[in-house]
Design a protein around this motif. Structure first.
Motif, short mmCIF file in Angstrom:
data_model
loop_
_atom_site.label_atom_id
_atom_site.label_comp_id
_atom_site.label_asym_id
_atom_site.label_seq_id
_atom_site.Cartn_x
_atom_site.Cartn_y
_atom_site.Cartn_z
N ILE A 12 0.17 -1.55 0.16
CA ILE A 12 0.11 -0.01 0.28
C ILE A 12 1.00 1.36 -0.38
O ILE A 12 2.52 1.67 1.00
CB ILE A 12 -1.18 0.49 1.16
N VAL A 13 0.14 2.12 -0.96
CA VAL A 13 1.30 3.40 -0.09
C VAL A 13 -0.30 4.30 -0.39
O VAL A 13 -0.88 4.48 -0.45
CB VAL A 13 1.56 4.30 -1.74
N LEU A 14 -0.36 5.34 0.67
CA LEU A 14 -0.82 6.03 1.92
C LEU A 14 -0.93 7.63 1.30
O LEU A 14 0.89 8.04 0.63
CB LEU A 14 -0.78 6.08 3.31
N ALA A 15 -1.87 7.81 0.72
CA ALA A 15 -1.79 9.81 -0.14
C ALA A 15 -2.28 10.84 1.20
O ALA A 15 -3.38 9.73 1.88
CB ALA A 15 -1.78 9.20 -1.41
N GLY A 16 -1.84 11.51 1.33
CA GLY A 16 -2.90 12.74 2.42
C GLY A 16 -2.57 13.31 1.98
O GLY A 16 -1.38 14.43 1.71
N VAL A 17 -3.13 14.36 1.60
CA VAL A 17 -3.54 15.95 1.54
C VAL A 17 -3.54 16.88 2.75
O VAL A 17 -5.18 16.98 3.10
CB VAL A 17 -4.83 16.59 0.44
N ASP A 18 -2.99 17.48 2.78
CA ASP A 18 -2.46 18.57 3.90
C ASP A 18 -3.46 19.72 4.00
O ASP A 18 -2.51 20.39 3.20
CB ASP A 18 -1.96 18.52 5.19
N THR A 19 -4.77 20.32 4.41
CA THR A 19 -5.14 21.84 3.94
C THR A 19 -5.50 22.64 5.21
O THR A 19 -5.34 23.48 5.41
CB THR A 19 -6.61 21.51 3.22
#
Ligand SMILES: Nc1nc2c(ncn2[C@@H]2O[C@H](COP(=O)(O)OP(=O)(O)OP(=O)(O)O)[C@@H](O)[C@H]2O)c(=O)[nH]1
Ligand SMILES: [Mg+2]
Length: 359
Positions: A12-19
């Motif tokens: 798995i690759v985790l992806a996150g957007v920090d807004t």
């Protein structure tokens, strides 16, 4: 040479957007996502983080980042992306188009998957399936997940294993069938509660992995499953205990909470969680050794509000005190409560006394 019969773990690759402005919060959430991925049986092989003022409406992460993600997936041989931020169906399809051999899902689907893995009783399984189908119905558009993934991969357990062309109509009819069964379960639980009338119920609530089941075991001599992973417990366990004043009480252990618990799960687990809403007293178990216990406590309070249990009387149990420096720690723990350790047994008599006093 050793031979393993276990299927290879999904990479798995985790992806996150920090807004937001809360940098620590974002890091904590990404770390928690990694813990969730492991609990779903996967291996985290990469992590992609992006800071931007808002989510990209088309692709969630910016389109340039999607290319970066594709490269990262190739390099690390990953087949699955899990996003921290909720994915709209359109965004999911757009990312999947850029990643020809991968499936994309968000944290909610991952949590639903863990629940599906851990459900043991027919009641638990039914509630998980209902939550998964409601989630699917709300997000139904053709995606690779629906079109080509069969078998035991993450996100395909439970209803996903059935068939691909489960169209809206079939999902609907399955949902209403499950809902009817759930009505029966609720009825049975209500009757059981009525038959217990007179004996006060104390429900252990708290963030997942805080030590609720361990405390149930320590207080009642039960031997329910304890595990260092999120959502070890899905099914409620009730045990009779004796309070210091000699009176009996029923102690209830149930599913743990997490921040942004998928709303389909809260709704579907209502039958189970009614043990919490109907309890005379809540013991809010806090992992005092967790540096983020304040965040966790706030998340638990949010779920309690959703359940309509926010005004139930509460005793705080500051658990895992054996892992916390003793000097000064009590003062840092804030509001009234009892410092306990389910492992060493410290503070348990005090907790029993606090429960008796509040009842
Ligand atoms: N050191 C220490 N570890 C504890 C204590 N209480 C629980 N643990 C550990 O914390 C982990 C989680 O414990 P559980 O009792 O399964 O937690 P839970 O709140 O029931 O978790 P879920 O059912 O997954 O929500 C296990 O590894 C326990 O051994 C404690 O007082 N001290
Ligand atoms: Mg538990």
């Amino acid at each position: 040479m050793t031979h393993s019969t276990a299927p290879p773990r999904e990479r798995i690759v985790l992806a996150g957007v920090d807004t937001g402005s809360d940098r620590t919060g974002f890091g904590v959430e990404m770390d928690e996502l990694a813990t969730l991925a492991k609990a779903a049986g996967a291996e985290v092989v990469g992590r992609l983080e992006q800071r931007r003022p808002a989510i990209d409406p088309a692709t969630l992460i910016g389109s340039g980042k999607v290319a970066e993600l594709a490269a990262l997936m190739r390099e690390s041989n990953a087949t699955l992306v899990v996003t921290l931020n909720p994915l709209r169906p359109r965004q999911r399809s757009a990312i999947e188009r850029a990643l020809p051999d991968a499936t994309v899902m968000d944290r909610s689907v991952l949590i639903l998957d863990i629940f599906a893995r851990h459900a043991r009783t027919s009641e638990g399984k039914l509630q998980v399936e209902l939550a998964q189908l409601r989630h699917r119905a709300a997000n139904l558009i053709g995606s690779r997940e629906e079109l080509s993934r069969l078998g035991g991969g993450i996100g395909t357990r439970g209803p996903g294993e059935t068939r691909l062309e489960v169209d809206r109509r079939r999902i609907r009819s399955r949902i209403s069938h499950l809902e009817q069964q759930l009505v029966q379960i609720r009825k049975r639980r209500t009757e059981q509660r009525r038959s217990r009338q007179g004996t006060p119920v104390v429900a252990l609530v708290g963030y997942t992995n805080a030590g609720k089941s361990s405390l149930l075991n320590a207080l009642s001599g039960a031997r329910v499953l304890v595990a260092d992973q999120p959502f070890a417990t899905l099914d409620p366990t009730l045990r009779k205990i004796r309070l210091p004043d000699g009176g009996p009480a029923i102690l209830a252990d149930t599913v743990g909470f997490i921040s942004d618990l998928p709303k389909e799960l809260v709704a579907a687990f209502r039958a189970t969680l009614e043990e919490v809403t109907n309890a005379n007293l809540l013991v809010h178990v806090i992992d005092a050794s967790n540096p983020h216990w304040q965040r966790q406590r706030a998340s638990v309070d949010v779920v309690l509000r959703e359940l309509g249990a926010a005004s139930n009387p509460v005793v705080y149990a500051w658990n895992k005190s054996d892992l916390v420096e003793t000097t000064g720690s009590r003062r840092n723990l804030g509001p009234a409560g009892v410092v306990v350790s389910a492992v060493t047994g410290a503070g348990l008599e005090e907790l029993r006394a606090a429960i008796a006093a509040r009842l």
